[in-house]
Design a protein around this motif. Sequence first.
Motif: not given
Length: 711
Positions: A614-619, A628-638
Amino acid sequence: MKAGESVNDYFGRTLIIANKMRIHGERMEDVVIIEKILRSMTSKYDYVVCSIEESNDLDALSIDELQSSLLVHEQRISRHAVVDEQALQVTYGAQQGGRGTYGAQQEGRGGGRSTYRGRGRGRGRFGHKQAILADLEWEKDEETSTEEESNGEESEVDRNMEENGSNDSESLIEEDASDVNNSPPEGRPRRPPTWMRDYETGQGLSDEEGVNRPRRPPAWMRDYETGQGLSDEEGKMTMLLRKVWESVSSRSSSNSNSYSSYNRREQMMHVQSSTGAFDRLPLDIFMLILKLLGPKEVAKLSVVCKSWKLIVSDNPLWIFFLQNHRESWDSIFFAETHLRSGFPLLCDCRAFPNQKPPLSFMHIYGQREQVPGSVIIDGGSGYCKYGWSKCASPSGRATTFLEFGNIETPMSSKLRNFFVTIYSRMQVKKSAHPIVVSIPICHYEDTESAKAARRQLKEAIYTTLFNMNVPAVCAINQATLALYAARQTSGIVVNIGFHQTSVVPILHGKIMRKVGVEVVGMGALKLTGFLRDLMQQKNIKFESLYTLHLLKENLCYVALDYESELSKDTQASFEVEAEGCFNLSEERFQTGEILFQPRIAGVRAMGLQQAVALCMDHCQAAELTGDDGWYKTVVLAGGTACLPGLAERLEKELQGILSPSVFSGIRIIPPHEEESAWSGAKLVSNLSTFPDSWCITKKQFRHKSRRSLIW
């Protein structure tokens, strides 16, 4: 070659000239330099030159081999220097013959006339002009001549001339000419003479002798062999040169059994001005010496002259020093190339990459060494981590300031008690060091009330710390720091917190709240509670939540295919101190499965994969940038994001939800360590431009507050 000049001096002078010609664009190969050296040697090396030309292939001969061979013959000639000098003095004195424009050119007895007026003895029938013509004829026939059997023949001729007093010099020239014409036949095989079978060049040695022959230092290094008359600094340099030569010699002997493979052409230094005696030093040895000296000593050399400054400011040299630093080179390079400008990050370098100014890693190294140590406080949603910026990991943990005190305690009092506790535990003077604070992800909505709450929290942090006389403060969002820890400036951060999971889009270090921050009511606390329920159903007893936390970290994982994993035997055990050994089976992967299927735990919420999609669709719909590739990097944290298999499972789920055009190029980056935000804060606090470009001082904060009140 000048008369009386040594082989080492002549080679050094020639190579300096050749290097300068190369710098100015002249194509100067080794064979050209070798031919020039052989043509310009003095007459006493004529037989040596002939032997070298006929017994070697000049195209394959290196400059070092030629120098070593000529050094051997120079030493042989020096053994007979006394005898040869006396003989030459007799001949030269006889040839001078008188005083005038030129002396008589022929020796003899009795008064008489010479071709050129002068006072002396002898009737000269062979004048100066004829001698020059004879010398020219000798040089013309030199290519067909062979080396003489020994040097004693010349001395014998001189002694005969002195004893007999012969006035017939023409006969001597005719004899010399006849010797020149007596060259061996062309079909005769050429073998190196006995004196060439030495251990200096390796010529004429067998394979076994070539491998076992000792490696001798070059001539410029033999001057330091004894160490007599050297100062303390020169003595240190002597030891350093010996150490370098031993390493280079052992390296060359292990790679090849012949010294001829050493390519000097690629090793020479190319600088526009002279560095003194170091011009003759191969570049790799010179750089190895600088690396052994260390960064502090190398930095001092930059003030010697422009040539030294040009050499020691070489970026690869200082990259080597940074690679051996306490931090990883990848993190240093990312920070210095993307975060130097401070917050907000500059975006012009992305649009115009060629206009980005070049970096001087020598200056970066010096600035990083001068950066003061900072206090880092990662105020997480469950508990915070604190420590020094110069340390590899946090030094302690404490309750987060959001839960410090009770509900009725004002935020200013909570913050003050929290920071006082941290400083007392670290035993740090508050006014001595800047501080980096990570702000937890809260008030994530893009509403006016949420904006006011975020601004109020940030101002409260600044006010509390400045009232405690902290010199500079840097407050950054926790998701942004986690993104920096993954060496990214844009992407989507999936932060699995203590109570909830946040999916935060970030562009150039700034949170895009207008796009939308997705929140899933599923955090680390919910996973731990679900594991507790599963263990209670199987009557597995435990004493504390800390035991559950250890079991979750060491045994639990995320299955790539949940249904197929149920049919497998996944039993594993873990021993907890003072509680014994625990055996878990399907509980291991069922605990992490509730991130993707919350209904298993009885929670009505969307799964993690749905929130990210859903976040990618909004971006994509926002079209914030042309790329449009800036949101295709997903970083996991925690901490919970460190569960094995989580990144692979998320990628698989996204592939089934997203369209092929959106899914193409997606990259999931798992956390390198549990304290992602703390690592990002450490990256910022060790920047060469910190604290100037990232922190705000007390004076700047008061000026900003006064300006806000005016408006």
